[in-house]
Scaffold this active site. Structure first.
Site, short mmCIF file in Angstrom:
data_model
loop_
_atom_site.label_atom_id
_atom_site.label_comp_id
_atom_site.label_asym_id
_atom_site.label_seq_id
_atom_site.Cartn_x
_atom_site.Cartn_y
_atom_site.Cartn_z
N GLU A 193 59.99 11.81 84.36
CA GLU A 193 61.12 11.10 83.76
C GLU A 193 62.22 10.81 84.78
OE1 GLU A 193 60.90 12.77 79.20
OE2 GLU A 193 61.30 14.20 80.80
N GLY B 260 59.89 16.38 83.01
CA GLY B 260 61.18 15.90 83.49
C GLY B 260 61.14 15.31 84.88
#
Length: 258
Positions: free
Chosen positions: A111, A108
């Site tokens: 991302e 994450g």
């Protein structure tokens, strides 16, 4: 917003992911705080954002495995949607956003960085999408943005192998724009942000929208986005000042966002 700090500094501002005891890992509350922090940004004053992690070890080490471990399929999909909604909000935010990455940017965190306009990092940064090693897929846009940034082949290699890469390789494949010594990273980010803030903000915002809107279109459709952006700048005080200064062979005055 206990886990995200909004720190304005004149025409630029920081969003700091502030959960260093967990290497700034993303859980549902951090994502909610990030969304709320974006709503706090004064778009009349701030012209460029810098996203960073608190502490020296990690930008964002990933999503919170402890929160995800016992999710069922519906809850897993809902958590993915929460992350994607926030990252899409960041990606389409009106002003430019720079990810300043020190330390780990995994899962994450990678991302999150990819949802910013571009990325600079320290020479200690580490990137990766380790999800297949945990029995899941990337969930916050990793299968989509990584392929767009570095190409499908390299994205598939990184995702399928779950292998981390260091800063020099991230630069080589185009995942980051520049690498700096760790103690120079945030000064470099501020210098870059101030350079952007010194240009006409209406034009910068229009450029961001045209690039984002045109990315998934044919070139014939995409240039229409540019034509609209181009036309929207004319008649503004910033356009008159910028072109007037050029013709008068002088440095332009401060842009007013008008």
């Amino acid at each position: 917003m206990p886990f995200v700090k909004y720190e304005p500094k004149g025409e630029i501002a920081y969003l700091v992911i502030d959960r260093p005891e967990a290497l700034n890992a993303l859980n549902a509350q951090v994502l909610a705080d990030l969304s709320a922090a974006l709503d706090e940004v004064d778009l009349e004053t701030v012209r460029c954002l810098i996203v960073r992690g608190a502490g020296e070890k990690s930008f964002v080490a990933g999503a919170d495995i402890a929160q995800m471990k016992d999710l069922d399929p519906a809850a897993g999909e809902a958590f993915g949607k929460q992350g994607n909604d926030v990252f899409l909000k960041l990606e389409s935010f009106p002003i430019p956003v720079i990810a300043a990455i020190g330390g780990y940017a995994l899962g994450g965190g990678c991302e999150l960085a990819m949802s910013c306009d571009f990325r600079i990092c320290s020479d200690t940064a580490v990137f990766g999408q380790p999800e297949t090693g945990l029995g899941i897929t990337p969930g916050f846009g990793g299968t989509q943005r990584l392929a767009r940034l570095v190409g499908p082949g390299m994205a598939k290699q990184m995702i399928y192998t779950a292998r981390n890469i260091k800063a020099d390789e991230a630069l080589r494949i185009g995942l980051v724009n520049a690498v700096y010594p760790a103690d120079e990273l945030y000064a470099a980010a501020e210098k870059l942000a101030l350079t952007i803030a010194g240009n006409a903000p209406i034009a910068v915002r229009a450029c961001k929208k045209a690039i984002n809107d045109g990315a998934a279109l044919t070139i014939e459709e995409a240039v229409v986005c540019e034509e609209k952006a181009f036309g929207s700048c004319f008649g503004t005080a910033d356009q008159r000042e910028g072109m007037g200064a050029f013709l008068e062979k002088r440095k332009h005055g401060p842009y007013t966002n008008r």
